[in-house]
Design a protein around this motif. Structure first.
Motif: not given
Length: 354
Positions: A38-42, A63-66, A76-84, A89-90
């Motif tokens: 619904s929010s396009n968040s992971v 994208l939450h990776l904290q 190129l760590a985030f090429t799969s999510v180019s719309q980010l 990353l905290s």
């Protein structure tokens, strides 16, 4: 009746398509992550991850990776999510970021790298982020921010570098951020010498135009330790002096002559322009004792001038008094002489024959 049947069919098709989309989102969600279509968040936080999870949904915007254990970011760590749009990353263990780690994130607006172990940043690190608006680098061990780091920061509105090891911050870097409104600089090891004068002047203009900052507290030298950079008068700073041309000239000498002499290389004006001494501290404030001496000198001078003026006044009064007495004396003598002359003339007239 037919209209009701068509409406029901449309509702079923819509429900079926929604369920299909949700199932696809669940199927594409990486392990140990929670996807919210619904929010396009992971959300992959608090999972003990050591690397960026694969198979991230391509439509991801947040994208939450904290709070993980990620040590490095490859190219190129985030090429799969180019719309980010937002990347957190905290509170990881990041110590190394490849120069092209964020390549492909042309729409990224918020990047949080707080509470990591970063020591330095590559010049090209943020060149792939033209839409970046907020960058938080607080609570790292960064000791230097290269000037070229800020060239793509035309849209940046917030920069935070709190709790690092910064001693200087080049004014040219700040000039690359024309839209910045908030600059957080607290708790660094700022060295308040001539190299920080450019930052001071830029901050004064920044605050005057409505910018927000938490201040620069000097860590050295001892003269200014604990003082706010903005309250130190800029008149106490002198421009960083260039090194002596003779010294640089002698350093560039190379003993390569075939005759036993030295073939000297003239100093490069470009290198002279960019070499500055390591120490060029601001001049300390005058001591209070010097101020007392100055006040005492003024008072003594005033007293002496007053005595001289008083003596001149006494002399003037004395001169006037002497002149008045002299005038009175000579006036009386003249009156007596005139009276005697009148008397003698009368006697002569009386004794003359009839």
């Amino acid at each position: 009746m037919l209209a009701c049947g068509k409406s029901a069919m449309k509702g079923l098709l819509l429900l079926f398509s929604s369920m299909t989309f949700l199932l696809q989102g669940v199927d594409n969600c990486p392990e140990k992550c929670f996807c919210h279509p619904s929010s396009n968040s992971v959300d992959c936080s608090h999972q003990g991850l050591a690397e960026i999870p694969p198979n991230l949904p391509p439509q991801t915007l947040i994208l939450h990776l904290q709070d993980n254990q990620i040590h490095q970011l490859p190219a190129l760590a985030f090429t799969s999510v180019s719309q980010l749009r937002i990347l957190d990353l905290s509170n990881n263990s990041l110590s190394s970021l490849a120069p092209e780690a964020f390549s492909g994130l042309h729409h990224l607006q918020v990047l949080n790298l707080t509470q990591n172990s970063l020591l330095s940043l590559e010049n090209r690190l943020f060149q792939a982020l033209p839409q970046l608006r907020e960058l938080d680098l607080s609570f790292n061990n960064i000791s230097h921010l290269p000037v070229s780091l800020g060239k793509p920061w035309e849209n940046l509105t917030m920069l935070a570098v709190q709790q690092n090891q910064l001693q200087h911050l080049d004014r040219e870097l700040l000039e690359f951020m024309p839209r910045v409104k908030q600059l957080l600089l607290k708790d660094n090891t700022w060295k308040c010498n001539c190299h920080l004068l450019g930052l001071k002047l830029w901050l004064e203009k920044f605050i005057y135009e409505g910018g927000v900052t938490d201040g620069v507290i000097c860590g050295s030298p001892d003269t200014w330790k604990g003082k706010d950079l903005l309250i130190i008068p800029h008149e106490l700073y002198q421009p960083c002096a260039l090194p002596s041309p003779d010294l640089t000239y002698s350093q560039n000498q190379q003993p390569i002559s075939a005759y036993g002499g030295e073939v000297t290389k003239p100093p490069d004006n470009h290198s002279l322009r960019h070499q500055v001494p390591l120490e060029c501290e601001a001049k300390p404030k005058p001591r209070p004792a010097n101020l007392r001496h100055a006040v005492a000198t003024v008072v003594i001078t005033g007293v002496i001038c007053g005595i001289v003026c008083l003596m001149m006044l006494v002399a003037a009064i004395y001169g006037c008094t002497y002149a008045a007495i002299t005038a009175q004396y000579y006036g009386g003598s003249l009156a007596q002489t005139s009276e005697s002359e009148k008397t003698g003339g009368k006697e002569l007239l009386d004794s003359s024959p009839a």
